[in-house]
Enzyme design. Structure first.
Site, short mmCIF file in Angstrom:
data_model
loop_
_atom_site.label_atom_id
_atom_site.label_comp_id
_atom_site.label_asym_id
_atom_site.label_seq_id
_atom_site.Cartn_x
_atom_site.Cartn_y
_atom_site.Cartn_z
N CYS A 17 67.66 78.02 46.95
CA CYS A 17 68.15 78.32 47.96
C CYS A 17 68.04 77.30 48.99
CB CYS A 17 68.29 79.88 48.43
SG CYS A 17 66.75 80.32 48.84
N CYS A 84 56.67 43.68 13.28
CA CYS A 84 55.55 44.59 12.48
C CYS A 84 55.08 45.55 13.29
CB CYS A 84 54.48 43.58 12.11
SG CYS A 84 53.35 43.07 13.42
N ASP A 499 85.46 43.13 66.94
CA ASP A 499 85.22 41.65 67.10
C ASP A 499 86.45 40.71 66.75
OD1 ASP A 499 83.74 38.99 67.08
OD2 ASP A 499 83.95 39.22 64.94
#
Length: 801
Positions: A17, A84, A499
């Site tokens: 909670c 390997c 702008d």
């Protein structure tokens, strides 16, 4: 951010909670150099820390000391190049020594590896890079489908436990008919009423199904805090152990009628599990938008290597790869078309429904769909650098962030649980001492009901679930909020400063007028050569115009850009000045005779520039930037929302006014130098306005940072996008009014959640305290409250913006 400042995300387990998340946050924020917010819904801590003062291990150790777990993640890798066992052993050894890797296991036979790692310290890309440095290649096996399966397995586990709990609790629930004050004719078998039969049914529910509540309560109490688990553990334990004592008393004296509450504890745990399951299912739906974004990614790419076409997973595409994309296929990564012509559906990224024509040299975006032509493209951004990955990152960070209003809820829940425990104790003694003197059962019932009805789960979920749904919906619409605080703050805006170039206009100007007094085409060659070195959109338009006239541009190293004025250059030994009246005045060049021509051009919305050679005026050139189709309606929408709209530009007053008039803007700041834009924002803020700055260029970055909310057009520069708080994908200004409406609706949704969560607890506690609420009813109501909060948050997905 300084070099020492770092960010990381830590998955946190064990939180039940908001008291848990608030506790972790409070303790970590007391550490030197740490700033953290904890998101309960996402089970994640977003940590900003100074590595010169603290390291990640200390932060994670503190979380674990508080009694919570730190999530690790697991990745499966396909590894190529091993020959390997020495190869596999080396990779395994190096990875196991890597900071952040908990365990690595490499299998030579299957050419695969499994790495368990701490996502707060390193990423999958870091692990893969480590393998590559050893001389091998590695790619991830794990995909979103596998992660989805893990989540589904969690939900299935919750369902299994719920079924076990329900089967064991049903006989106990049935015995409640025997306790009803009137006979309803339902037979109750004597076995069901036997204390030890009830004990056998209730014990597995209490200690197996309910074990997480005990663990959570222990962690909380050992750290001197309290959470939902404390309330559940206290309430169910009181009912269970009281019943055990009553069973022993009956065993010692069969004549005594035992007061059993086994059904109360078992049914409470079952109902809480029901709520948790529904909550998990609903919370899964809150991240649907992010999942949808992730599913857009292309799975494969056709790469041309050594003249051969080969299909490879999209994550294996490298920068510089040549890729073949056929009609109907997704563009796998961001790149540039190197041959072919097509149209591309970019709606999933930009929101623009009309396919965009693409030809050689034009950019294409990963995850968009190639519609009708075969193209070859060059990969330029791959993996986490693509546009889609950037969008996903922004959405993830926003969903994990914490809005300021959530801190209020966290503070409330932090003190709520101890108060409730105190109320429960007082309730018990009032009943036992005054209401029903000496009688344990009614006092116990009232106290348990208080404990259960007051669980603060709904309070903790109220804000983060709405933030997750709100940011997800924004992403689907092409609106990217960088954090919950910006989603909250946008609805408070009073003023928008736009702008001009690239925001109101398309930002791709074209030359409309060119006048040479004496030099003719020779002047154009000089102008193109001078402008070639400039990166300004006006310069690009002039160079493009020159190319159309058959002039090959040759740049000059002797070049100077003068922001807000124009440029100075030396071409073939001649001093060239191209720019505004300001530049002419500065260089003491007379332009009065041509002032009327300039005014006329500017009244038509064109940007006009004088051209001077060796201090003598030789001509002028005008460039026009067309207004975006959506700008006028977008500005009208902003005004309907009650916002005051301004336009700011470096253009002269007449040109700026002409553009503003076309789109319905009344207030204009013209002839503003780039460094002065931030001052205009401050000027409006001093008037008491809450300001949003909308821009797209590098020169807009300071004003975007200064504004209350900085909004970037994503067709602009990366600097502007990084600085901004919100990014509008695709450059459509109409998204701005949608962002404001979405912010308002999200905050209204959060306030609804908080109101009902608090009202529910506030009303429920006194009802429970006076004995009008049976504990099992309180448990059902508590479970329902959490589900209702998440369900209310999900309504945002259908909201119209």
């Amino acid at each position: 951010m300084s070099e020492n400042k770092k960010n990381m995300k830590i998955g946190v387990t064990g939180m039940t909670c908001s008291a848990c998340s608030a506790r972790i946050e409070k303790v970590l924020n007391k550490m030197d150099g740490v700033d953290v917010n904890v998101n309960l819904a996402m089970e994640q801590a977003n940590v900003h820390y100074d590595e010169s003062e603290v390291d990640p291990e200390q932060i994670q150790a503190r979380i674990e000391k508080l009694g919570y777990g730190v999530k690790t993640e697991r990745v499966e890798l396909d590894i190529q190049g091993m020959t390997c066992s020495a190869c596999s052993t080396r990779i395994q050894k190096v990875l196991n020594k890597t900071a952040g890797v908990n365990e690595a296991s490499i299998n030579l036979a299957t050419e695969a590896g499994v790495v368990e790692y701490d996502p707060g310290k390193l990423s999958v890309d870091d692990i893969i890079e480590k393998v590559k440095k050893l001389g091998y290649s590695a790619v991830t096996k794990q995909n979103r489908e596998e992660q989805k399966e893990q989540k589904e397995e969690e939900i299935q586990q919750k369902k299994r436990k719920l079924w076990i709990s329900a089967i064991l609790s049903l006989p106990l629930l049935y015995t409640m008919f025997a306790h009803l004050p009137w006979d309803i004719g339902v037979p109750v078998p004597p076995l069901f009423m036997n204390p030890w039969f009830q004990f056998l049914l209730a014990t597995p529910v209490q200690f197996y199904i309910g074990a997480p509540f005990y663990k959570g309560a222990y962690r909380a109490l050992s750290n001197k805090s309290a959470n939902m688990d404390v309330l559940v553990a206290l309430g169910t334990s009181a009912a269970y152990f009281y019943s055990v004592v009553e069973g022993i008393r009956w065993q010692m004296n069969p004549e005594v009628m035992p007061e059993l509450y086994f059904e109360t504890s078992a049914v409470l745990i079952t109902l809480i599990l029901v709520g948790k399951l529904f909550e998990a299912l609903a919370k899964g739906r809150t991240t649907a938008a992010l999942t949808k974004l992730l599913n857009l990614q292309a799975k494969e790419a056709t790469v041309i290597r050594e003249g051969q076409e080969q299909k490879v997973p999209a994550e294996q595409v490298q920068v510089g790869d040549e890729i073949l994309v056929k009609p109907g296929e997704k563009i796998p990564v961001d790149g540039v078309v190197i041959s072919g012509v097509t149209s591309i559906d970019e709606s999933m990224i930009t929101g623009e429904s009309i396919p965009v024509d693409k030809e050689e040299g034009e950019a294409v975006i990963g995850a968009t769909i190639n519609k009708n032509g075969t193209i070859r493209m060059r990969a330029e951004r791959v993996g986490k650098d693509t546009a889609l990955s950037g969008i996903v990152k922004i959405v993830e960070e926003a969903q994990g962030s914490k809005a300021p209003i959530q801190r209020t809820a966290d503070n409330i829940s932090g003190i709520f649980v101890p108060i409730v425990v105190g109320i429960a104790i007082v309730t018990f003694f009032i009943w036992f001492s005054f209401v029903a003197p000496g009688e344990w059962p009614p006092a116990l019932e009232a106290a348990i009901a208080v404990l259960v009805i007051a669980c603060p789960c709904a309070l903790g979920l109220a804000t983060p679930t709405s933030i997750m749904v709100g940011t997800g919906k924004g992403a689907e619409k092409g609106i990217l909020f960088k954090g919950g605080e910006y989603l909250e703050g946008t609805q408070r805006l009073t003023t928008v400063l736009l702008d001009k170039t690239g925001t109101v206009t398309k930002g791709k100007p074209e030359v409309t007028d060119f006048v040479a007094f004496d030099r003719g085409s020779d002047l154009l060659s000089i102008v193109v050569a001078a402008e070639k070195s400039s990166e300004h959109p006006l310069a690009e338009a002039i160079v493009h115009y020159g190319e159309e006239q058959g002039i090959s541009p040759i740049g000059t190293p002797d070049f100077e850009a003068i922001p807000g004025h124009g440029i100075k250059a030396v071409v073939d030994g001649k001093n060239i000045d191209i720019g505004t009246r300001k530049l002419m005045k500065r260089e003491d060049i007379d332009f009065a005779f041509y002032e009327e021509d300039m005014v006329k051009l500017e009244q038509e919305g064109k940007t006009a520039m004088f051209i001077a050679v060796d201090g003598r005026l030789e001509g002028f050139i005008a460039v026009a930037d067309t207004v975006k189709e959506t700008s006028k309606q977008a500005i009208a929408d902003l005004k309907k929302l009650g916002l005051h709209v301004y336009m700011v530009t470096g253009d002269n007053e007449r040109t700026a006014r002409a553009i503003a008039k076309q789109v319905g803007i009344d207030d204009v700041f013209a002839e503003v130098l780039p460094e002065e834009k931030a001052e205009k924002v401050k000027e409006l803020q001093k008037r008491g306005e809450i300001v949003a700055m909308v821009g797209d260029g590098i020169n807009d970055a300071p004003s975007l940072a200064t504004a209350d909310i900085g909004i970037a057009i994503d067709t602009g520069s990366d600097v502007a996008i990084e600085t901004a708080d919100i990014t509008l994908v695709g450059g459509d200004l109409s998204h701005l009014s949608q962002a404001i409406r979405l912010s308002g609706k999200t905050m209204r949704n959060i306030r609804q959640n908080l109101f009902w969560a608090l009202a529910y607890n506030s009303a429920g506690i006194p009802v429970a305290a006076i004995g009008l609420l049976a504990p099992w009813v309180a448990g059902a109501a508590m479970a329902f409250s959490s589900v209702s909060v998440v369900t209310n948050s999900l309504r945002l997905k259908r909201a119209k913006i």
